[in-house]
Design a protein around this motif. Structure first.
Motif, PDB file in Angstrom:
ATOM      1  N   GLY A  45      88.303  69.311  -9.575  1.00 35.63           N
ATOM      2  CA  GLY A  45      87.776  68.061 -10.114  1.00 35.63           C
ATOM      3  C   GLY A  45      88.133  66.875  -9.239  1.00 35.63           C
ATOM      4  N   ILE A  46      89.363  66.857  -8.745  1.00 41.87           N
ATOM      5  CA  ILE A  46      89.804  65.781  -7.848  1.00 41.87           C
ATOM      6  C   ILE A  46      89.013  65.819  -6.545  1.00 41.87           C
ATOM      7  N   GLN A  47      88.871  67.015  -5.977  1.00 43.54           N
ATOM      8  CA  GLN A  47      88.150  67.161  -4.719  1.00 43.54           C
ATOM      9  C   GLN A  47      86.690  66.750  -4.851  1.00 43.54           C
ATOM     10  N   ALA A  48      86.064  67.123  -5.962  1.00 44.59           N
ATOM     11  CA  ALA A  48      84.661  66.748  -6.185  1.00 44.59           C
ATOM     12  C   ALA A  48      84.528  65.228  -6.284  1.00 44.59           C
ATOM     13  N   ALA A  49      85.471  64.588  -6.981  1.00 43.98           N
ATOM     14  CA  ALA A  49      85.440  63.124  -7.103  1.00 43.98           C
ATOM     15  C   ALA A  49      85.604  62.461  -5.736  1.00 43.98           C
ATOM     16  N   MET A  50      86.519  62.977  -4.927  1.00 47.03           N
ATOM     17  CA  MET A  50      86.733  62.407  -3.594  1.00 47.03           C
ATOM     18  C   MET A  50      85.505  62.608  -2.709  1.00 47.03           C
ATOM     19  N   GLN A  51      84.825  63.731  -2.907  1.00 44.36           N
ATOM     20  CA  GLN A  51      83.587  63.985  -2.155  1.00 44.36           C
ATOM     21  C   GLN A  51      82.520  62.968  -2.549  1.00 44.36           C
ATOM     22  N   ILE A  52      82.448  62.646  -3.837  1.00 40.83           N
ATOM     23  CA  ILE A  52      81.489  61.644  -4.319  1.00 40.83           C
ATOM     24  C   ILE A  52      81.822  60.274  -3.724  1.00 40.83           C
ATOM     25  N   LEU A  53      83.100  59.925  -3.748  1.00 42.28           N
ATOM     26  CA  LEU A  53      83.518  58.617  -3.231  1.00 42.28           C
ATOM     27  C   LEU A  53      83.212  58.449  -1.744  1.00 42.28           C
ATOM     28  N   ALA A  54      83.181  59.565  -1.041  1.00 43.45           N
ATOM     29  CA  ALA A  54      82.921  59.508   0.404  1.00 43.45           C
ATOM     30  C   ALA A  54      81.435  59.491   0.749  1.00 43.45           C
ATOM     31  N   MET A  55      80.590  59.697  -0.259  1.00 40.98           N
ATOM     32  CA  MET A  55      79.143  59.771  -0.003  1.00 40.98           C
ATOM     33  C   MET A  55      78.566  58.381   0.277  1.00 40.98           C
ATOM     34  N   ARG A  56      77.680  58.334   1.253  1.00 41.84           N
ATOM     35  CA  ARG A  56      77.023  57.056   1.562  1.00 41.84           C
ATOM     36  C   ARG A  56      76.104  56.648   0.400  1.00 41.84           C
ATOM     37  N   LYS A  57      75.386  57.635  -0.153  1.00 43.28           N
ATOM     38  CA  LYS A  57      74.521  57.383  -1.301  1.00 43.28           C
ATOM     39  C   LYS A  57      75.042  58.228  -2.461  1.00 43.28           C
ATOM     40  N   ARG A  58      75.781  57.577  -3.332  1.00 46.08           N
ATOM     41  CA  ARG A  58      76.435  58.303  -4.416  1.00 46.08           C
ATOM     42  C   ARG A  58      75.460  58.688  -5.523  1.00 46.08           C
TER      43      ARG A  58
ATOM     44  N   ASN B  77      82.179  72.273 -17.028  1.00 45.72           N
ATOM     45  CA  ASN B  77      83.470  72.502 -17.664  1.00 45.72           C
ATOM     46  C   ASN B  77      84.056  71.142 -18.047  1.00 45.72           C
ATOM     47  N   ASP B  78      84.482  70.983 -19.282  1.00 49.60           N
ATOM     48  CA  ASP B  78      84.984  69.688 -19.760  1.00 49.60           C
ATOM     49  C   ASP B  78      86.253  69.234 -19.047  1.00 49.60           C
ATOM     50  N   PHE B  79      87.184  70.162 -18.825  1.00 54.17           N
ATOM     51  CA  PHE B  79      88.450  69.776 -18.198  1.00 54.17           C
ATOM     52  C   PHE B  79      88.214  69.252 -16.789  1.00 54.17           C
ATOM     53  N   CYS B  80      87.408  69.986 -16.022  1.00 56.05           N
ATOM     54  CA  CYS B  80      87.092  69.548 -14.660  1.00 56.05           C
ATOM     55  C   CYS B  80      86.353  68.214 -14.698  1.00 56.05           C
ATOM     56  N   ALA B  81      85.461  68.044 -15.671  1.00 54.81           N
ATOM     57  CA  ALA B  81      84.711  66.786 -15.807  1.00 54.81           C
ATOM     58  C   ALA B  81      85.657  65.625 -16.101  1.00 54.81           C
ATOM     59  N   ALA B  82      86.647  65.863 -16.969  1.00 53.50           N
ATOM     60  CA  ALA B  82      87.603  64.815 -17.330  1.00 53.50           C
ATOM     61  C   ALA B  82      88.452  64.406 -16.127  1.00 53.50           C
ATOM     62  N   VAL B  83      88.875  65.398 -15.332  1.00 49.25           N
ATOM     63  CA  VAL B  83      89.666  65.104 -14.132  1.00 49.25           C
ATOM     64  C   VAL B  83      88.828  64.331 -13.120  1.00 49.25           C
ATOM     65  N   LEU B  84      87.602  64.762 -12.931  1.00 49.82           N
ATOM     66  CA  LEU B  84      86.681  64.078 -12.010  1.00 49.82           C
ATOM     67  C   LEU B  84      86.467  62.633 -12.447  1.00 49.82           C
ATOM     68  N   MET B  85      86.218  62.441 -13.729  1.00 53.06           N
ATOM     69  CA  MET B  85      85.971  61.106 -14.258  1.00 53.06           C
ATOM     70  C   MET B  85      87.192  60.203 -14.076  1.00 53.06           C
ATOM     71  N   ARG B  86      88.378  60.719 -14.380  1.00 53.36           N
ATOM     72  CA  ARG B  86      89.603  59.930 -14.244  1.00 53.36           C
ATOM     73  C   ARG B  86      89.850  59.554 -12.778  1.00 53.36           C
ATOM     74  N   THR B  87      89.571  60.480 -11.863  1.00 50.44           N
ATOM     75  CA  THR B  87      89.758  60.203 -10.438  1.00 50.44           C
ATOM     76  C   THR B  87      88.790  59.121  -9.966  1.00 50.44           C
ATOM     77  N   LEU B  88      87.561  59.187 -10.424  1.00 52.67           N
ATOM     78  CA  LEU B  88      86.580  58.152 -10.072  1.00 52.67           C
ATOM     79  C   LEU B  88      87.043  56.791 -10.612  1.00 52.67           C
ATOM     80  N   GLN B  89      87.504  56.783 -11.855  1.00 48.50           N
ATOM     81  CA  GLN B  89      87.960  55.531 -12.458  1.00 48.50           C
ATOM     82  C   GLN B  89      89.157  54.953 -11.709  1.00 48.50           C
ATOM     83  N   ASP B  90      90.057  55.810 -11.288  1.00 46.38           N
ATOM     84  CA  ASP B  90      91.231  55.353 -10.536  1.00 46.38           C
ATOM     85  C   ASP B  90      90.841  54.732  -9.199  1.00 46.38           C
TER      86      ASP B  90
END
Length: 345
Positions: A230-243, A251-264
């Motif tokens: 989830g963290i890695q997916a969020a970091m991949q999104i943050l690095a995208m030129r066009k998000r 999966n809810d748990f992975c989604a929650a981790v991804l969401m929290r990482t994006l928010q941070d």
């Protein structure tokens, strides 16, 4: 020094009774009067006697034990499925032996063989990420030991299975995101070799098409759906030129981790990126904003799976006549995907 097991012969000698009388008394046979039954049972408890139900059942041709082979244990969904299985099997007088593969086919194969040699009367199984075939279940099939698969199954087989309509669920959640005005919807999922993820991927693709959105392979991430993933997916999104403007995670748990990482990292949910999960785990109600998800009824799946197996074992029904049981799922819309005001169309 460890004391040897107490036998019915030890109890019989202590009470000056025959071994047959003791055996009948311990099994509450009405041919033995209540007073004698009480004497025998009291002495058995005093001496530390343990009945060997396994051996007794084995002589009768069964063990009253059902094997349960799952892909993991640290999942709210699997925990709820096991609760459903345990409820039905306990009521029916069966014990269960639980084994898990840790998402590895090698461990799944070893556990399947182990459960076979433990002489389980039947098997309930959900497959690991990388399971390639069902060869390791052949000993069960050849011996006529019933096997029923749930959740993670092989499609296009004749074996009994209990699933939800993963295609429809993914279609509904992706369509919901499209109706919220999302144009670049990312899908984070696991191995597309498994039915649950391949069907969700197909539903996701079809929903994009029906909502006149293009599928972009750069908006597909396949991983283990873990915390790290989830963290890695969020970091991949943050690095995208066009998000992406929305992310649907399998999966809810992975989604929650991804969401929290994006928010941070300064991303506003759902204003900047809407996030949806899958399974309706408890974490979805705790995170902020609360997570849109698919209600995947684990307890009901466990109960239905176990009941079908028990009914087969008791001669009520025949699993050979059952191919696929589909349980209803439901889209639960929460704040994490509501880009539009409720009054907006």
């Amino acid at each position: 020094m460890t004391q040897p097991d107490i036998t019915i012969y030890d109890i019989a000698k202590k009470l000056s009774l025959s071994a047959a009388t003791v055996s009948r008394a311990l099994n509450n046979n009405p041919a033995i009067n209540a007073k004698t039954r009480k004497r025998v049972n009291d002495m058995a408890m005093e001496m530390g006697y343990r009945s060997n139900n396994f051996a007794s059942n084995l002589r009768k041709g069964n063990t009253h034990t059902i094997g349960v082979l799952v892909h993991e244990l640290k999942s709210n969904f699997i925990t709820s499925v096991l609760a459903g299985i345990e409820k039905v099997t306990t009521e029916a007088g069966y014990d269960i032996i639980i084994a898990h593969s840790s998402e590895r086919k090698e461990k799944e194969i070893a556990n399947a063989h182990n459960l076979f040699h433990k002489r389980v009367d039947g098997l309930i199984a959900s497959l690991a990420f990388d399971t390639e075939n069902l060869d390791h279940f052949d000993p069960f099939f050849k011996k006529g030991i019933p096997v029923i698969f749930f959740d993670r199954v092989f499609e296009h087989t004749d074996f009994a299975q209990v699933i939800i309509n993963n295609y429809r669920a993914a279609y509904d959640i992706t369509s919901h995101l499209a109706k919220q005005g999302c144009k670049r919807i990312m899908h984070v999922t696991a191995s597309l070799e498994r039915n649950v993820y391949s069907e969700r991927f197909k539903g996701y693709q079809q929903a994009l098409k029906d909502n006149k959105l293009n599928y972009d392979k750069d908006l597909l991430i396949t991983n283990q759906l873990s915390e790290e993933a989830g963290i890695q997916a969020a970091m991949q999104i943050l690095a995208m030129r066009k998000r992406p403007d929305a992310v649907f995670v399998s999966n809810d748990f992975c989604a929650a981790v991804l969401m929290r990482t994006l928010q941070d990292n300064g991303v506003h949910i759902p204003k900047d990126i809407a996030v949806a999960g899958f399974n309706n785990d408890a974490v979805g109600k705790i995170v902020s904003p609360k997570l849109t998800t698919i209600d995947y009824p684990g307890i009901e799946m466990g109960e239905i799976t176990a009941r079908n197996l028990v009914n087969h074992l008791q001669g009520v029904s025949n699993l050979a006549l059952t191919n696929k049981i589909i349980i209803k799922s439901e889209l639960i819309i929460r704040e994490s995907t509501l880009k539009k005001k409720p009054s907006q169309k």
